[in-house]
Design a protein around this motif. Sequence first.
Motif, mmCIF file in Angstrom:
data_model
loop_
_atom_site.group_PDB
_atom_site.id
_atom_site.type_symbol
_atom_site.label_atom_id
_atom_site.label_comp_id
_atom_site.label_asym_id
_atom_site.label_seq_id
_atom_site.Cartn_x
_atom_site.Cartn_y
_atom_site.Cartn_z
ATOM 1 N N ALA A 103 0.834 -1.196 0.000
ATOM 2 C CA ALA A 103 0.000 0.000 0.000
ATOM 3 C C ALA A 103 0.876 1.257 0.000
ATOM 4 O O ALA A 103 0.416 2.340 -0.318
ATOM 5 N N SER A 104 2.145 1.085 0.353
ATOM 6 C CA SER A 104 3.024 2.255 0.518
ATOM 7 C C SER A 104 3.488 2.816 -0.816
ATOM 8 O O SER A 104 3.916 2.079 -1.699
ATOM 9 N N GLU A 106 5.629 5.408 -0.402
ATOM 10 C CA GLU A 106 6.726 6.204 0.151
ATOM 11 C C GLU A 106 7.966 6.046 -0.712
ATOM 12 O O GLU A 106 8.360 4.923 -1.055
ATOM 13 N N THR B 376 2.638 9.338 8.749
ATOM 14 C CA THR B 376 2.192 9.370 7.354
ATOM 15 C C THR B 376 2.413 8.016 6.686
ATOM 16 O O THR B 376 1.607 7.576 5.872
ATOM 17 N N TYR B 377 3.502 7.375 7.103
ATOM 18 C CA TYR B 377 3.760 6.044 6.536
ATOM 19 C C TYR B 377 2.613 5.106 6.871
ATOM 20 O O TYR B 377 2.060 4.418 6.023
ATOM 21 N N SER B 378 2.298 5.197 8.157
ATOM 22 C CA SER B 378 1.245 4.291 8.610
ATOM 23 C C SER B 378 -0.090 4.671 7.970
ATOM 24 O O SER B 378 -0.892 3.805 7.616
ATOM 25 N N SER B 380 -0.426 6.062 5.007
ATOM 26 C CA SER B 380 -0.391 5.660 3.605
ATOM 27 C C SER B 380 -0.620 4.161 3.473
ATOM 28 O O SER B 380 -1.235 3.684 2.532
ATOM 29 N N HIS B 381 -0.103 3.438 4.444
ATOM 30 C CA HIS B 381 -0.194 1.982 4.352
ATOM 31 C C HIS B 381 -1.508 1.460 4.904
ATOM 32 O O HIS B 381 -2.214 0.701 4.257
ATOM 33 N N ASP B 382 -1.827 1.943 6.099
ATOM 34 C CA ASP B 382 -2.934 1.307 6.812
ATOM 35 C C ASP B 382 -4.296 1.912 6.499
ATOM 36 O O ASP B 382 -5.310 1.233 6.554
ATOM 37 N N ARG B 384 -5.336 2.998 3.749
ATOM 38 C CA ARG B 384 -5.830 2.560 2.453
ATOM 39 C C ARG B 384 -6.320 1.115 2.479
ATOM 40 O O ARG B 384 -7.199 0.757 1.701
ATOM 41 N N LEU B 431 -1.243 12.818 1.677
ATOM 42 C CA LEU B 431 0.125 12.310 1.817
ATOM 43 C C LEU B 431 1.085 13.114 0.950
ATOM 44 O O LEU B 431 2.194 13.444 1.358
#
Lengths: 157, 604
Positions: A103-104, A106, B376-378, B380-382, B384, B431
């Motif tokens: 999902a990242s 980054e 923000t990482y979390s 962006s990942h979680d 979504r 993000l």
Amino acid sequence: MSKNMSKNEVEILLVEDNPDDLELALHALRQEKLANQVAIARDGEEALDFLFCRGPHRERSFVNGPKVVLLDLKLPKVDGIEVLRQVKTDPRTKAIPVVILTASREEKDMVNSYQLGVNAYIQKPVNFEQFREVVKQLGLFWLVVNQSPPQSAFKPA
Amino acid sequence: MATWRQSALVLGGFVLALALLIFNGFISYRNTQQLIEQSDLETRSRQVLASLEALRRNLTDAETGQRGYILTGEDKFLAPYKAAVTEVPEEFATLRNLTAENAQHQQRLQRLDDLIQQKMSGLKERIELRRTKSLEAASQAILEGPGQEIMDEIRAVVYEMRSAENEALAVREARSHASARTATVTSIASAVVGIVLMLGVFILLKREVWQRTRAEEALRRSEENYRLLVESVQDYAILTLDPFGTVTSWNAGAQRIKGYSAEEIIGKHFSCFHSPEETEGGKPERELKIAAAQGRLEVDAWRVRKDGSRFWANVILTAMRDASGQLRGFAKVTRDLTERKRAEEEIQKLNEELERRVIERTAQLEAANKELEAFTYSVSHDLRAPLRHVDGFSKILLEEFQPQLAAEAQRYLERIRAGTQQMGQLVDDLLNLARVGRRELTVQVAGLNSIVQEVLSDLKAETAERQIEWQIGNLPFVECDPALMKQVFANLLSNALKFTRTRERAVIQVATTLENGHSTVFVRDNGVGFNMKYADKLFGVFQRLHRPEDFEGTGVGLATVQRIVRKHGGKVWANGELDKGATFYFSLGNPESIPSKTTAESWR
């Protein structure tokens, strides 16, 4: 090489901790008729056990590696980047194609992954149709279009 | 030079005056000698004259006595004759003595002696005649005898001698008068010259003394001024030391700074201004040694007051030497810099504190940054992941269970899926906005035209089925972060596309203009525009001027544009009118004040 196509062999190692993601991924793979030879690891440690033929997978042989590993980055115990690092630094597993499916978006993750030698980096789309399309194309490419590494590419330690 | 000449004059005057005095003395002495000599001679002449007179009177008296006796025959008349008999030889001897040096007189005396003998014997004869014979015989003898002639002759010789003596006396008198006059004139003249000379010398001396006095007075006054000046200085301790470090003078400032009065400290050694440890270590002596060797020593150090308290002093020790280079002592100037030192220490302490706080704050910021990154990482990942699941399972429901689902249910499922899409877009945009804020600029020169072309090709899918007139002007090359600049154009151009959707023919212009002397890029469209009343809301996060069913969007795009432009040191603004289109301007500041890494840093 034709031997690698044998039915008993694992063709895709899917490393995914989230059950919903796992189910959706398997659903997509099933719809694209790619779910037959899928092995599943629920965390980084399981993935490493499988890839390095240890623990429950000690019967496995390095030369029968999967055709592609679909690796999530955010994983319990050992994260995806660490799994990738170990796979890509060990001569026995280095040749296994690894695709990050995460999902990242980054930049840091992408840079790290590519520097460790990842073969592809794909962000999971939110839209399920797009996700299914991605899975379909991944399967098509890595299982059909791509020439998998020869056995001699998996050098013993 | 003038003084030297003056001194020579004084000396010369003195010598001359002295010589004159000696000369004068000599002349006077000689004159006096001469006068004494003259007067001796005169006295003798007068004695000679007196003697001659006495001789003549004695002889005359004797003759007179003889005549009386002859006439009377009485013995009483013989007294003068008898006196003459004894007195005449005495007188004659005196005369002979007085004129011993005069040859002429001696000759005359010789003749006079004969004459006197004849006279005296003639007188004796006649007296005998009278006694033994008679008056007549005696008278006869007188008449016949040469008595009268002899007497006349004696008178003549005496006269002659008297005349000679008188003459000599006159000559002597004249000579002695002349010599006395000369002596007077010489002594008066030399006295006058001497007096004049002495007066001159006196005046010279007086003048020199006066000049010297005046110079001394000036020097004294100047010294007094200096002393008063030094003594009255309050802010500096000014003191002098002898070559061994003993205090010899002390001013008001020294008393104020160090606490000792002049009476207390003068005569004491200056090591009492040092701490006992320093004195034991020989520091005061070392300082003197260095000052003597180098001429000057400046020290910043702690010093001790009379009451034992310490002060931070700036000390300057200067060696004082006389003209021959002999060390006469030291001048010591001390300032009390305790306040300054304290202030410096305070500043240093504040600086250290500030630095510590900056480090602390930086660490906090870094920690916060890291936290934010993790966050923000979390996100962006979680964030979504559930969206994917909602969408995925909705889709599976729609596909695999369609026959069982009412049309309404299917519509709701589609609404659910639309919601997840919207949410996904929102997450992505947010993000991106956060990333833009954190990101450091990678500045390079980039052509804006090529960036715009890249964006246009990315937008092809959206523009394929529309009638759009692109008016792309000649855009400059600027120093910027090309990836971020691409986001600026992507946002502005996709906005322009979005809001011209209702137009049959969209006209979108990208060009440059000059605003307040700044090169400005603008994107103009002929879309639905906006009310200028809301212009200030355009660039806020989540600010939207349209309903979602009219124009989709997250309200993050323009906020992202603003953030990027500001990171480049520029600004962004918009003009619009409802239904007449909108123009978005942005400048990147002065071409010279290029956004560099530092300005980017300061923007973070």
